[in-house]
Scaffold this motif. Structure first.
Motif, PDB file in Angstrom:
ATOM      1  N   GLU A 122       0.838  -1.187   0.000  1.00 27.14           N
ATOM      2  CA  GLU A 122       0.000   0.000   0.000  1.00 27.14           C
ATOM      3  C   GLU A 122       0.882   1.248   0.000  1.00 27.14           C
ATOM      4  OE1 GLU A 122      -0.301  -2.604   1.914  1.00 27.14           O
ATOM      5  OE2 GLU A 122      -2.298  -3.385   1.536  1.00 27.14           O
ATOM      6  N   GLY A 123       0.509   2.203  -0.809  1.00 23.04           N
ATOM      7  CA  GLY A 123       1.233   3.467  -0.839  1.00 23.04           C
ATOM      8  C   GLY A 123       2.371   3.532  -1.837  1.00 23.04           C
ATOM      9  N   THR A 124       2.966   2.386  -2.194  1.00 23.83           N
ATOM     10  CA  THR A 124       4.121   2.420  -3.094  1.00 23.83           C
ATOM     11  C   THR A 124       3.952   1.522  -4.313  1.00 23.83           C
ATOM     12  OG1 THR A 124       5.252   0.659  -1.880  1.00 23.83           O
ATOM     13  CG2 THR A 124       5.715   2.925  -1.195  1.00 23.83           C
ATOM     14  N   TRP A 125       2.872   0.779  -4.413  1.00 24.19           N
ATOM     15  CA  TRP A 125       2.717  -0.243  -5.449  1.00 24.19           C
ATOM     16  C   TRP A 125       2.800   0.304  -6.864  1.00 24.19           C
ATOM     17  CZ3 TRP A 125      -1.280   0.033  -8.890  1.00 24.19           C
ATOM     18  CH2 TRP A 125      -2.379   0.820  -8.544  1.00 24.19           C
ATOM     19  N   ARG A 126       2.353   1.528  -7.087  1.00 21.44           N
ATOM     20  CA  ARG A 126       2.347   2.083  -8.446  1.00 21.44           C
ATOM     21  C   ARG A 126       3.753   2.127  -9.042  1.00 21.44           C
ATOM     22  NH1 ARG A 126      -1.312   4.544  -5.388  1.00 21.44           N
ATOM     23  NH2 ARG A 126      -3.451   4.685  -6.132  1.00 21.44           N
TER      24      ARG A 126
ATOM     25  N   ALA B 103     -12.493  -7.143   5.215  1.00 25.52           N
ATOM     26  CA  ALA B 103     -12.194  -5.813   4.674  1.00 25.52           C
ATOM     27  C   ALA B 103     -10.766  -5.753   4.137  1.00 25.52           C
ATOM     28  CB  ALA B 103     -12.401  -4.746   5.748  1.00 25.52           C
ATOM     29  N   VAL B 104      -9.851  -6.445   4.810  1.00 30.13           N
ATOM     30  CA  VAL B 104      -8.461  -6.499   4.335  1.00 30.13           C
ATOM     31  C   VAL B 104      -8.398  -7.286   3.030  1.00 30.13           C
ATOM     32  CG1 VAL B 104      -6.144  -7.366   4.866  1.00 30.13           C
ATOM     33  CG2 VAL B 104      -7.485  -6.222   6.643  1.00 30.13           C
ATOM     34  N   GLU B 105      -9.123  -8.390   2.965  1.00 29.24           N
ATOM     35  CA  GLU B 105      -9.146  -9.174   1.729  1.00 29.24           C
ATOM     36  C   GLU B 105      -9.740  -8.375   0.573  1.00 29.24           C
ATOM     37  OE1 GLU B 105     -11.089 -12.889   2.651  1.00 29.24           O
ATOM     38  OE2 GLU B 105      -9.167 -13.788   3.188  1.00 29.24           O
ATOM     39  N   GLU B 106     -10.771  -7.598   0.847  1.00 29.46           N
ATOM     40  CA  GLU B 106     -11.379  -6.774  -0.201  1.00 29.46           C
ATOM     41  C   GLU B 106     -10.407  -5.680  -0.652  1.00 29.46           C
ATOM     42  OE1 GLU B 106     -13.571  -5.351  -3.128  1.00 29.46           O
ATOM     43  OE2 GLU B 106     -13.959  -7.211  -2.054  1.00 29.46           O
ATOM     44  N   ALA B 107      -9.711  -5.048   0.288  1.00 24.69           N
ATOM     45  CA  ALA B 107      -8.715  -4.030  -0.070  1.00 24.69           C
ATOM     46  C   ALA B 107      -7.586  -4.648  -0.882  1.00 24.69           C
ATOM     47  CB  ALA B 107      -8.170  -3.364   1.190  1.00 24.69           C
ATOM     48  N   GLU B 108      -7.176  -5.853  -0.518  1.00 24.22           N
ATOM     49  CA  GLU B 108      -6.129  -6.547  -1.271  1.00 24.22           C
ATOM     50  C   GLU B 108      -6.595  -6.836  -2.694  1.00 24.22           C
ATOM     51  OE1 GLU B 108      -3.246 -10.152  -0.215  1.00 24.22           O
ATOM     52  OE2 GLU B 108      -5.361 -10.773  -0.356  1.00 24.22           O
ATOM     53  N   ARG B 109      -7.822  -7.312  -2.826  1.00 24.29           N
ATOM     54  CA  ARG B 109      -8.386  -7.591  -4.144  1.00 24.29           C
ATOM     55  C   ARG B 109      -8.423  -6.326  -4.997  1.00 24.29           C
ATOM     56  NH1 ARG B 109     -11.350 -11.381  -2.455  1.00 24.29           N
ATOM     57  NH2 ARG B 109     -12.883 -10.104  -1.409  1.00 24.29           N
ATOM     58  N   ALA B 110      -8.839  -5.218  -4.388  1.00 26.58           N
ATOM     59  CA  ALA B 110      -8.895  -3.945  -5.111  1.00 26.58           C
ATOM     60  C   ALA B 110      -7.493  -3.486  -5.528  1.00 26.58           C
ATOM     61  CB  ALA B 110      -9.570  -2.881  -4.251  1.00 26.58           C
TER      62      ALA B 110
END
Length: 158
Positions: free
Chosen positions: A9-13, A66-73
């Motif tokens: 999160e935050g750096t993936w791009r 919610a963590v799994e959904e954020a990961e999927r997104a």
């Protein structure tokens, strides 16, 4: 060639952008790590705020939906940004150990700096990222998530 890109999160791009122009025959794996122990720690902290009580059932082994959904997104957004086929990889456990183990059968690991971005130096890597860079069993491409700091930000010699 098989390339593993560690998405956080935050750096993936920056990690995705680093592999957008690799040859079309390269296999790209986009990996994200969720740590059940961190989720258990958050749950325990919440419980502590409410007074004495029992630890969460199950020892925190499950990942919150919610963590799994954020990961999927995040993985969906990374695949869209990449604009070519790639294999998503969901890892569970300590990020440093999981990414290092996942790098055992790849030709290149892409890691994004996740520490202090204001100056050059070792603090530009958080401890889990430093572990991965130091222990990766393959070549590592280390990427700045934004514009690198100027050379004059290096600490003076002792």
């Amino acid at each position: 060639m098989k390339i593993l890109v560690w998405l956080a999160e935050g750096t993936w791009r920056a990690g995705v952008d680093a592999v957008r122009s690799v040859p079309a025959d390269a296999e790209i794996v986009l990996a994200h790590v969720a740590d059940p122990a961190l989720a258990a720690g958050v749950a325990a902290a919440r419980a502590g705020l409410l007074g004495r009580g029992r630890a969460p059932a199950g020892g925190g082994e499950a990942i919150d939906p919610a963590v799994e959904e954020a990961e999927r997104a995040l993985l969906d957004a990374a695949l869209t940004r990449l604009g070519r086929p790639a294999r998503p990889l969901r890892l569970r456990g300590r990020a440093d150990r999981q990414v290092t183990a996942a790098a055992a059968d790849v030709d290149l690991l892409v890691v994004v700096r996740d520490g202090d971005h204001s100056r050059l130096g070792p603090h530009s890597l958080a401890p889990p990222t430093r572990f991965v860079v130091d222990h990766a069993p393959c070549p590592v491409l280390l990427v700045w998530p934004d514009r690198p700091p100027a050379l004059d930000t290096i600490a003076p010699p002792p």
